[in-house]
Design an enzyme around this catalytic site. Structure first.
Site, PDB file in Angstrom:
ATOM      1  N   SER A 118       0.814  -1.214   0.000  1.00 27.66           N
ATOM      2  CA  SER A 118       0.000   0.000   0.000  1.00 27.66           C
ATOM      3  C   SER A 118       0.847   1.263   0.000  1.00 27.66           C
ATOM      4  O   SER A 118       0.309   2.363  -0.094  1.00 27.66           O
ATOM      5  CB  SER A 118      -0.928  -0.001   1.220  1.00 27.66           C
ATOM      6  OG  SER A 118      -0.177  -0.119   2.413  1.00 27.66           O
ATOM      7  N   HIS A 139      -2.422  -2.969  -5.989  1.00 26.22           N
ATOM      8  CA  HIS A 139      -2.912  -2.642  -4.646  1.00 26.22           C
ATOM      9  C   HIS A 139      -4.434  -2.780  -4.590  1.00 26.22           C
ATOM     10  O   HIS A 139      -5.170  -1.915  -5.054  1.00 26.22           O
ATOM     11  CB  HIS A 139      -2.480  -1.207  -4.294  1.00 26.22           C
ATOM     12  CG  HIS A 139      -2.937  -0.760  -2.943  1.00 26.22           C
ATOM     13  ND1 HIS A 139      -3.155   0.565  -2.624  1.00 26.22           N
ATOM     14  CD2 HIS A 139      -3.210  -1.466  -1.805  1.00 26.22           C
ATOM     15  CE1 HIS A 139      -3.549   0.652  -1.369  1.00 26.22           C
ATOM     16  NE2 HIS A 139      -3.602  -0.556  -0.854  1.00 26.22           N
ATOM     17  N   GLU A 151      -5.370  -0.198  -7.466  1.00 24.96           N
ATOM     18  CA  GLU A 151      -4.315   0.726  -7.888  1.00 24.96           C
ATOM     19  C   GLU A 151      -3.235  -0.087  -8.587  1.00 24.96           C
ATOM     20  O   GLU A 151      -2.648  -0.983  -7.984  1.00 24.96           O
ATOM     21  CB  GLU A 151      -3.692   1.439  -6.681  1.00 24.96           C
ATOM     22  CG  GLU A 151      -4.334   2.732  -6.288  1.00 24.96           C
ATOM     23  CD  GLU A 151      -3.506   3.480  -5.266  1.00 24.96           C
ATOM     24  OE1 GLU A 151      -3.253   4.674  -5.467  1.00 24.96           O
ATOM     25  OE2 GLU A 151      -3.112   2.874  -4.240  1.00 24.96           O
ATOM     26  N   ASN A 189      -3.231   6.146  -0.471  1.00 22.37           N
ATOM     27  CA  ASN A 189      -2.720   6.400   0.874  1.00 22.37           C
ATOM     28  C   ASN A 189      -2.026   7.742   1.021  1.00 22.37           C
ATOM     29  O   ASN A 189      -1.918   8.255   2.137  1.00 22.37           O
ATOM     30  CB  ASN A 189      -1.794   5.258   1.310  1.00 22.37           C
ATOM     31  CG  ASN A 189      -2.602   4.051   1.741  1.00 22.37           C
ATOM     32  OD1 ASN A 189      -3.602   4.170   2.431  1.00 22.37           O
ATOM     33  ND2 ASN A 189      -2.173   2.874   1.324  1.00 22.37           N
TER      34      ASN A 189
END
Length: 298
Positions: A118, A139, A151, A189
């Site tokens: 992540s 991800h 992702e 993130n």
């Protein structure tokens, strides 16, 4: 691409294995602990049963899905026939670099090596392999069988061919892939963790309580889950690790983890998985209750 190896049988690993297996792929699920694999298969079974109760699938799909998954405790054996390897191990740079270095020796030269990381640099991970061009980030979001986003992170050397293959594969799973470049935190993130960190600072500085902060974000910003509850769901240790990656990667103090978060992780209050974070979690109880530590006495 038919044979998928998933490394790590925790929450993300078993979710990824479940998703591929339900979509007709043969999955090798690898973990060094046999008891973790047993637990993972039980989790997948329970989740399939939940889908049956909702009418989303029938018993035949459940049987076929479980039959598509084989478990291994030996990495070499589990990755021997892979067309794609997805690493979903602990969010630790050294562990990931070691795994990808081993996979580079174990797997065929044309195998795509993906990480579910992540936040950790795909370029750094790729540098530990013999063919950085075949390394990419994939991800997934938790819970994997439900969440649509993937992702897809291009490392510095990742080829267009590998990227296009993973984008199309994600669509085959019924996901919505988004291509991003390899910078700390990627997109999800880099945006999410500072928001969570700021929510923790807001609590730390006494601006408002746990429920109040989450209520503002749910009702005022239309978030389905407040940032403190979400942090518990992700795992406070994972949030802390990602913030450290952002802080180290950018050298910007705005990413520095809140001292309250650091203390909670040090004390073992990691959120839902430990039974206590900003909220208290009791088996069989779905009611959301603020942890005693943050209950204001009036």
């Amino acid at each position: 691409m038919k044979n998928i190896t998933v490394i790590g049988s925790g929450t993300m690993g078993n979710g990824i294995a479940h998703t591929f297996a339900q979509n007709g792929f043969k999955v090798a699920l690898v973990d060094i602990h046999s008891e973790s694999l047993t637990k993972a298969m039980q989790t997948i079974t329970n989740n399939l049963d939940r889908q049956i109760k909702k009418g989303a699938i029938d018993e035949t799909v459940k049987t076929t899905t479980l039959g598509n998954i084989t478990t291994y405790t030996d990495l070499k054996e589990g990755a021997a026939n892979a067309d794609l390897v997805i690493e979903a191990a602990t969010e630790n740079r050294e562990i990931k670099l070691s795994l990808f270095n081993q996979l580079s020796d174990i797997c065929r030269d044309d195998v795509i090596l993906a990480s579910n990381t992540s936040s950790i640099s795909i370029t750094q991970i790729a540098a530990a392999t013999k063919k950085p061009a075949n390394v990419i980030g994939m991800h997934f979001m938790n819970p994997v069988p439900v969440m649509k986003l993937v992702e897809v992170i291009r490392g510095y050397a990742t080829t267009d061919e590998v990227t296009n293959t993973i984008m199309e594969l994600s669509r085959q799973l019924g996901k919505a892939p988004v291509e991003v470049n390899d910078y700390p935190g990627f997109v999800a993130n880099r945006i999410l963790m500072p928001m969570i960190n700021e929510a923790i600072y807001t609590l730390f500085e006494g601006v408002a309580g746990v429920e109040e902060i989450d209520t503002v974000m749910k009702l005022g910003m239309a978030h389905p889950m407040g940032p403190l509850q979400l942090a518990d769901f992700i795992g406070l240790d994972v949030c802390l690790a990602i913030l450290k990656v952002l802080y180290d990667g950018f050298g910007n103090p705005k990413y520095a983890p809140c001292p309250l978060l650091v203390n909670m992780v040090s004390a073992g209050h990691l959120g839902a998985k430990s039974g206590s974070g900003f909220y208290k979690y009791t088996a069989g109880n779905k009611e959301l209750t603020v942890a005693p530590k943050f209950t204001v006495k009036r």
